[in-house]
Design an enzyme around this catalytic site. Structure first.
Site, mmCIF file in Angstrom:
data_model
loop_
_atom_site.group_PDB
_atom_site.id
_atom_site.type_symbol
_atom_site.label_atom_id
_atom_site.label_comp_id
_atom_site.label_asym_id
_atom_site.label_seq_id
_atom_site.Cartn_x
_atom_site.Cartn_y
_atom_site.Cartn_z
ATOM 1 C CD GLU A 29 -2.676 -0.915 0.225
ATOM 2 O OE1 GLU A 29 -3.394 -0.452 -0.819
ATOM 3 O OE2 GLU A 29 -3.241 -1.706 0.630
ATOM 4 C CG HIS A 30 0.280 4.777 0.523
ATOM 5 N ND1 HIS A 30 -0.445 6.109 -0.038
ATOM 6 C CD2 HIS A 30 -1.445 3.941 1.553
ATOM 7 C CE1 HIS A 30 -1.499 6.469 0.511
ATOM 8 N NE2 HIS A 30 -2.291 5.294 1.341
ATOM 9 C CG ASP A 32 0.418 2.660 -6.504
ATOM 10 O OD1 ASP A 32 0.141 3.524 -5.311
ATOM 11 O OD2 ASP A 32 -0.593 2.440 -6.856
ATOM 12 C CB ALA A 118 -15.857 0.323 -0.151
ATOM 13 C CG LEU A 120 -13.381 -2.801 -2.214
ATOM 14 C CD1 LEU A 120 -14.340 -4.110 -2.047
ATOM 15 C CD2 LEU A 120 -11.910 -3.781 -1.502
ATOM 16 C CB SER A 123 -12.144 5.595 -10.231
ATOM 17 O OG SER A 123 -11.854 5.195 -9.015
ATOM 18 C CD GLU A 155 -9.196 7.616 -11.595
ATOM 19 O OE1 GLU A 155 -9.554 8.336 -9.676
ATOM 20 O OE2 GLU A 155 -10.006 6.038 -10.898
ATOM 21 C CG ASP A 167 -6.147 0.961 -8.230
ATOM 22 O OD1 ASP A 167 -5.784 0.208 -7.164
ATOM 23 O OD2 ASP A 167 -6.979 2.272 -7.354
#
Length: 390
Positions: A29-30, A32, A118, A120, A123, A155, A167
């Site tokens: 996590e964090h 990428d 959430a 997941l 977007s 994005e 993502d």
């Protein structure tokens, strides 16, 4: 009358149906946006889009989840806050047109079963479903990787969300029963079988909306960039933070004057190491070691990166108290959203009961439990398929 006909009525050209999944990041996590390693998997929930050319050359966007319907021409694709959810597909149309893809006007009808907010990746699901559908309709010849990069640009440039590529990559390249070990800087990846045996992945939605996620995300990204400028002065052969090894970090960490920024980099470097070790643990069938790394990851996100929050912490702490849960961590940007848990199948009911009871007592909120399977990435599907909601 079917779902499609409720929006556009009977008749006209037949619709083609496309699906893009949501994703869960198992660990990493964090990391990428610093070019490092992530370990996501596509889910079997996601976004369906039914699409066909329009008779008058206009673009029309409908959703089963939102009352708002938006219509525009190819000259009216600029971002508008009042257009709400439809800015995601509008941004895709804008970027495809900017790349010279000749699109007819289209009617697009969306249906999704990813909970909003959430974490997941609803977007990325909607943008990639749109990009893949319109590319197929226009016979553009663009590859999945091209469309993944385009969805990220939507994005970054159209919506102003400074996200990494994880993502979109997971949504586009997912494979049933497999996670992906992805190096975000180079897009090198390999599939790792998720052979969980008697264990199941359980995703829990905290039902705490992620109000701080975007502002804190940008703040953390800036902190990492500031810290890496100092690191790179001592490690000039490293082009990104994601390539810095634990040993190299130990040799330069004293040069970071800010304790806060030092903590941020400490998390990123060690999380990258955990991701790679986690993938190898799964290859070896060592689920308990994988679960241990999940727990370590959450503590690092809580203490060093400070992107958790009382709700996510309460969920992880409640999960850790239940026998049969061998791994639990927040997943996504943080400050709300979901946790991902590794739970023995025989303990699922007890796990759900005790976590819900404990979490409600600690926060006053009621969590939601998702028992998703690991599914395939973006694709076209048959309207007659059992899973098609249209």
């Amino acid at each position: 009358m079917g779902m499609i006909e409720q929006f556009v009525g009977p008749g006209g050209e037949p619709f083609r149906i496309f699906f893009a999944p949501g994703r869960v990041n198992l660990i990493g996590e964090h990391t990428d946006y610093t070019g490092g390693y992530v370990f996501p998997a596509a889910l079997d929930c996601g976004t369906w889009v039914a699409v066909r050319p329009s008779a008058d050359g206009r673009f029309r966007f409908f959703s089963t989840g939102f009352a708002q319907q938006v219509e525009c021409t190819a000259d009216e694709l600029a971002y508008r806050p009042e257009d709400g959810w439809s800015n995601y597909p509008k941004g895709v149309v804008w970027h495809l047109c900017a790349q010279g893809v000749e699109l007819p006007g289209c009617e697009l009808i969306y249906h999704g079963n990813i909970p909003n907010g959430a974490g997941l990746s609803s977007s990325a699901s909607i943008t990639l479903a749109t990009a893949y559908a319109l590319s197929a309709l226009a016979d553009s010849g663009m590859s999945k990787i091209d469309l993944i990069k385009l969805a990220q640009r939507v994005e970054n440039e159209y919506l102003g969300v400074n996200c990494g590529i994880m993502d979109q990559f997971a949504v586009g390249m997912g494979k049933a029963g497999q996670a992906m070990l992805l190096r975000c800087q180079t897009l090198e990846y390999r599939y790792v079988p998720l052979a969980l045996g008697d264990y199941r992945l359980v995703i829990i939605n905290s039902n705490k909306r992620r109000e701080l996620a975007e502002s804190k995300y940008n703040e953390r990204r800036a902190e990492c960039e500031e810290g890496f400028r100092i690191v790179q002065a001592h490690l000039p052969h490293r082009a990104d933070l994601g390539s810095v090894t634990v040993d190299e970090w130990e040799s330069v960490r004293q040069h970071i004057p800010s304790a806060v920024i030092r903590n941020r980099l400490e998390h990123v470097v060690r999380e990258n190491d955990r991701v790679q070790r986690s993938a190898e643990a799964l290859v070896q069938g060592d689920l308990h070691t994988f679960g241990h790394y999940m727990k370590e990851s959450h503590q690092s996100l809580r203490q060093l990166y400070e992107v958790s929050g009382k709700e996510l912490d309460a969920l992880v702490e409640a999960a850790a108290q239940v026998e049969g849960c061998i791994g639990a961590r927040m997943t996504g940007a943080g400050f709300g959203g979901c946790t991902v848990n590794l739970v023995h199948h025989a303990q699922i009911d007890e796990f759900r009961r005790r976590v819900e009871e404990s979490y409600r007592g600690a926060t006053g909120l009621t969590p939601e439990f998702y028992f998703c399977e690991i599914g395939d990435g973006v694709r076209e599907i048959d309207r007659e398929a059992e899973s098609c909601p249209f």
